[in-house]
Design a protein around this motif. Structure first.
Motif, PDB file in Angstrom:
ATOM      1  N   GLN A 193      -8.461  -8.745   2.946  1.00 37.67           N
ATOM      2  CA  GLN A 193      -9.319  -8.168   1.920  1.00 37.67           C
ATOM      3  C   GLN A 193      -8.430  -7.532   0.842  1.00 37.67           C
ATOM      4  OE1 GLN A 193     -12.760  -5.988   3.513  1.00 37.67           O
ATOM      5  NE2 GLN A 193     -12.284  -6.833   5.538  1.00 37.67           N
ATOM      6  N   GLU A 194      -8.661  -6.245   0.555  1.00 33.82           N
ATOM      7  CA  GLU A 194      -7.882  -5.598  -0.502  1.00 33.82           C
ATOM      8  C   GLU A 194      -6.483  -5.203  -0.056  1.00 33.82           C
ATOM      9  OE1 GLU A 194     -10.144  -2.326  -1.926  1.00 33.82           O
ATOM     10  OE2 GLU A 194     -11.769  -3.556  -2.716  1.00 33.82           O
ATOM     11  N   GLY A 195      -6.270  -5.128   1.245  1.00 35.31           N
ATOM     12  CA  GLY A 195      -4.964  -4.751   1.762  1.00 35.31           C
ATOM     13  C   GLY A 195      -4.951  -3.331   2.304  1.00 35.31           C
ATOM     14  N   ILE A 196      -3.966  -3.040   3.144  1.00 34.07           N
ATOM     15  CA  ILE A 196      -3.829  -1.722   3.769  1.00 34.07           C
ATOM     16  C   ILE A 196      -2.461  -1.154   3.410  1.00 34.07           C
ATOM     17  CG2 ILE A 196      -3.746  -0.472   5.966  1.00 34.07           C
ATOM     18  CD1 ILE A 196      -5.508  -2.691   7.137  1.00 34.07           C
ATOM     19  N   LEU A 197      -2.431   0.111   3.013  1.00 33.60           N
ATOM     20  CA  LEU A 197      -1.184   0.749   2.593  1.00 33.60           C
ATOM     21  C   LEU A 197      -0.336   1.178   3.779  1.00 33.60           C
ATOM     22  CD1 LEU A 197       0.639   2.046   0.388  1.00 33.60           C
ATOM     23  CD2 LEU A 197      -0.732   4.133   0.677  1.00 33.60           C
ATOM     24  N   LEU A 198       0.949   0.830   3.711  1.00 35.23           N
ATOM     25  CA  LEU A 198       1.965   1.384   4.600  1.00 35.23           C
ATOM     26  C   LEU A 198       2.833   2.286   3.727  1.00 35.23           C
ATOM     27  CD1 LEU A 198       3.528   1.539   7.310  1.00 35.23           C
ATOM     28  CD2 LEU A 198       4.853  -0.443   6.535  1.00 35.23           C
ATOM     29  N   PRO A 199       2.643   3.625   3.785  1.00 36.02           N
ATOM     30  CA  PRO A 199       3.388   4.535   2.901  1.00 36.02           C
ATOM     31  C   PRO A 199       4.899   4.367   3.017  1.00 36.02           C
ATOM     32  CG  PRO A 199       1.601   5.684   4.024  1.00 36.02           C
ATOM     33  CD  PRO A 199       1.719   4.339   4.674  1.00 36.02           C
ATOM     34  N   THR A 200       5.590   4.668   1.918  1.00 36.12           N
ATOM     35  CA  THR A 200       7.039   4.474   1.845  1.00 36.12           C
ATOM     36  C   THR A 200       7.785   5.128   3.007  1.00 36.12           C
ATOM     37  OG1 THR A 200       6.931   4.374  -0.576  1.00 36.12           O
ATOM     38  CG2 THR A 200       9.077   4.874   0.405  1.00 36.12           C
ATOM     39  N   ARG A 201       7.363   6.320   3.404  1.00 31.89           N
ATOM     40  CA  ARG A 201       8.086   7.034   4.464  1.00 31.89           C
ATOM     41  C   ARG A 201       8.104   6.282   5.793  1.00 31.89           C
ATOM     42  NH1 ARG A 201       4.834  12.521   5.276  1.00 31.89           N
ATOM     43  NH2 ARG A 201       4.568  12.277   3.029  1.00 31.89           N
ATOM     44  N   PHE A 202       7.173   5.330   5.975  1.00 28.52           N
ATOM     45  CA  PHE A 202       7.092   4.590   7.236  1.00 28.52           C
ATOM     46  C   PHE A 202       7.552   3.138   7.111  1.00 28.52           C
ATOM     47  CE2 PHE A 202       3.413   7.659   7.502  1.00 28.52           C
ATOM     48  CZ  PHE A 202       4.129   8.594   8.237  1.00 28.52           C
ATOM     49  N   VAL A 203       8.050   2.773   5.931  1.00 31.45           N
ATOM     50  CA  VAL A 203       8.488   1.393   5.710  1.00 31.45           C
ATOM     51  C   VAL A 203       9.861   1.165   6.344  1.00 31.45           C
ATOM     52  CG1 VAL A 203       9.155  -0.311   3.976  1.00 31.45           C
ATOM     53  CG2 VAL A 203       7.166   1.157   3.583  1.00 31.45           C
ATOM     54  N   PRO A 204       9.987   0.149   7.218  1.00 29.78           N
ATOM     55  CA  PRO A 204      11.300  -0.153   7.805  1.00 29.78           C
ATOM     56  C   PRO A 204      12.298  -0.569   6.723  1.00 29.78           C
ATOM     57  CG  PRO A 204       9.532  -1.246   9.023  1.00 29.78           C
ATOM     58  CD  PRO A 204       8.933  -0.715   7.761  1.00 29.78           C
ATOM     59  N   LYS A 205      13.536  -0.222   6.919  1.00 23.38           N
ATOM     60  CA  LYS A 205      14.576  -0.551   5.947  1.00 23.38           C
ATOM     61  C   LYS A 205      14.655  -2.061   5.754  1.00 23.38           C
ATOM     62  CE  LYS A 205      19.442   0.317   4.899  1.00 23.38           C
ATOM     63  NZ  LYS A 205      20.708   0.938   5.376  1.00 23.38           N
ATOM     64  N   VAL A 233       3.379  -8.526   4.941  1.00 25.33           N
ATOM     65  CA  VAL A 233       3.517  -7.715   3.728  1.00 25.33           C
ATOM     66  C   VAL A 233       3.037  -8.541   2.541  1.00 25.33           C
ATOM     67  CG1 VAL A 233       5.081  -6.459   2.212  1.00 25.33           C
ATOM     68  CG2 VAL A 233       5.462  -6.444   4.695  1.00 25.33           C
ATOM     69  N   LYS A 234       2.021  -8.010   1.849  1.00 24.53           N
ATOM     70  CA  LYS A 234       1.412  -8.722   0.724  1.00 24.53           C
ATOM     71  C   LYS A 234       2.160  -8.447  -0.582  1.00 24.53           C
ATOM     72  CE  LYS A 234      -3.243  -9.385  -1.217  1.00 24.53           C
ATOM     73  NZ  LYS A 234      -4.667  -8.948  -1.101  1.00 24.53           N
ATOM     74  N   LYS A 235       2.445  -7.164  -0.830  1.00 22.25           N
ATOM     75  CA  LYS A 235       3.185  -6.817  -2.041  1.00 22.25           C
ATOM     76  C   LYS A 235       3.806  -5.433  -1.893  1.00 22.25           C
ATOM     77  CE  LYS A 235      -1.051  -5.322  -4.417  1.00 22.25           C
ATOM     78  NZ  LYS A 235      -1.903  -5.506  -5.605  1.00 22.25           N
ATOM     79  N   GLU A 236       4.734  -5.150  -2.775  1.00 19.87           N
ATOM     80  CA  GLU A 236       5.447  -3.870  -2.755  1.00 19.87           C
ATOM     81  C   GLU A 236       5.051  -3.043  -3.970  1.00 19.87           C
ATOM     82  OE1 GLU A 236      10.046  -2.188  -2.384  1.00 19.87           O
ATOM     83  OE2 GLU A 236       9.633  -4.360  -2.488  1.00 19.87           O
ATOM     84  N   LEU A 237       4.738  -1.747  -3.722  1.00 17.94           N
ATOM     85  CA  LEU A 237       4.391  -0.823  -4.795  1.00 17.94           C
ATOM     86  C   LEU A 237       5.367   0.351  -4.773  1.00 17.94           C
ATOM     87  CD1 LEU A 237       0.510  -0.749  -4.319  1.00 17.94           C
ATOM     88  CD2 LEU A 237       1.824  -2.140  -5.946  1.00 17.94           C
ATOM     89  N   GLY A 238       5.268   1.217  -5.743  1.00 19.78           N
ATOM     90  CA  GLY A 238       6.184   2.353  -5.813  1.00 19.78           C
ATOM     91  C   GLY A 238       5.978   3.348  -4.689  1.00 19.78           C
ATOM     92  N   PHE A 239       4.823   3.336  -4.050  1.00 23.90           N
ATOM     93  CA  PHE A 239       4.529   4.312  -3.000  1.00 23.90           C
ATOM     94  C   PHE A 239       4.358   3.678  -1.618  1.00 23.90           C
ATOM     95  CE2 PHE A 239       0.869   3.229  -5.630  1.00 23.90           C
ATOM     96  CZ  PHE A 239       0.008   2.646  -4.710  1.00 23.90           C
ATOM     97  N   GLY A 240       4.763   2.410  -1.503  1.00 19.70           N
ATOM     98  CA  GLY A 240       4.702   1.779  -0.189  1.00 19.70           C
ATOM     99  C   GLY A 240       4.457   0.288  -0.270  1.00 19.70           C
ATOM    100  N   LEU A 241       4.123  -0.301   0.881  1.00 17.21           N
ATOM    101  CA  LEU A 241       3.828  -1.725   0.954  1.00 17.21           C
ATOM    102  C   LEU A 241       2.335  -1.928   1.184  1.00 17.21           C
ATOM    103  CD1 LEU A 241       6.712  -2.911   3.350  1.00 17.21           C
ATOM    104  CD2 LEU A 241       6.701  -2.914   0.837  1.00 17.21           C
ATOM    105  N   ILE A 242       1.795  -2.990   0.624  1.00 15.70           N
ATOM    106  CA  ILE A 242       0.418  -3.370   0.896  1.00 15.70           C
ATOM    107  C   ILE A 242       0.444  -4.495   1.923  1.00 15.70           C
ATOM    108  CG2 ILE A 242      -1.723  -4.295  -0.052  1.00 15.70           C
ATOM    109  CD1 ILE A 242      -1.096  -1.458  -0.937  1.00 15.70           C
TER     110      ILE A 242
END
Length: 283
Positions: free
Chosen positions: A26-38, A12-21
């Motif tokens: 490279q620029e990173g890949i989004l893991l949307p919030t709905r799929f982020v483990p607790k 996990v590179k960083k946390e955003l309001g709509f998921g994790l990067i």
């Protein structure tokens, strides 16, 4: 190096309001919030599946698809377009089958055996019903009694053609089948016989397979199962060597031959008794 269509372990590179990067170098890949483990946070490593979303962006998910790149799976058609069909494979975005990759036209609601592949032009995952080009019995490294994964492919006059380990084809003969099976069914099995090209009628390597496990290992598994089922049924079961093979397979999940061989061994070991109306645990 990331692998599209497969599971990847990424930090996990960083946390955003709509998921994790997730860090892909490279620029990173989004893991949307709905799929982020607790509790997941920057610095953690997560195992995710990578594919392209509806807007053609590479995206991560912790969902598990019904198949990954290279798999052959039975999937259901959920929508049709003039360009092709979409299959439910367990993710938010359905899997596309171009019309050119269909055998005779797919119908809505139908189940089809397909192979998941990566389209070289688009870099996106897709599926094809044209499986034959991916199967070959050349350079077979399997040996007799090797354990394999089988997928039922199609019925023939002598049994069923099956796909072995997603790469080869073999024959499961009718006399080795003790339950109803259909195209797309998956079952464990083993190699019974391999016929070299110079001895086969087709001029190619031919492979005969059998469900389950070979020899002594098979009877060991069967023995544990029979003893467990006896304990769960007050020590007695109404099955013996004159019972119908279908009845034995339906209850025990094994052939009558395996049942007889296994109960014979358990009897010799004085673990069970064989009576006129079945088998029972020895007291």
């Amino acid at each position: 190096m990331i692998r599209v269509g497969e599971y990847n372990t990424l930090r996990v590179k960083k946390e955003l309001g709509f998921g994790l990067i997730l860090d892909d170098g490279q620029e990173g890949i989004l893991l949307p919030t709905r799929f982020v483990p607790k509790g997941a946070k920057p610095g953690d490593e997560l195992t995710v599946f990578l594919y392209h979303d509806g807007e053609d962006r590479l995206i991560a998910t912790t969902q598990h698809p019904k198949g990954v790149l290279g798999d052959i799976v039975l999937l259901n058609v959920v929508s049709l377009t003039p360009q092709g069909a979409f299959l439910d494979w367990g993710l938010m975005k359905d899997l596309f089958v171009p019309k050119s990759k269909q055998l005779s036209g797919m119908r809505l609601g139908g189940d089809y055996l397909v192979k998941i592949y990566l389209d070289e032009k688009t870099g996106r995952l897709a599926a094809t019903e044209k499986i034959e080009p991916f199967l070959s019995n050349k350079d077979v490294t399997l040996k007799e009694k090797d354990l394999v994964n089988l997928i039922v492919y199609r019925r023939t006059d002598i049994g069923y053609v099956v796909i072995i380990n997603n790469h080869h084809t073999g024959v499961l003969h009718f006399n080795e089948i003790f339950r109803d099976i259909k195209a797309g069914d998956r079952l464990p099995g083993f190699i019974k016989n391999i016929i070299d090209p110079d001895r086969s009628a087709s001029g190619e390597t031919e492979i005969d397979v059998v469900p389950g496990k070979p020899g002594y290992e098979k009877t060991e598994d069967a023995a544990a199962k029979i003893l467990r089922l006896l304990k769960e049924n007050k020590g007695h079961l109404p099955y013996h060597d004159k019972s119908d093979p279908e009845a034995i397979y339906s209850f025990f999940g094994m052939s009558k031959k395996t049942f007889k061989m296994t109960t014979g061994r358990l009897y010799k070991e004085k673990k069970i008794l064989i009576t006129d109306d079945g088998i029972q645990l020895a007291r």
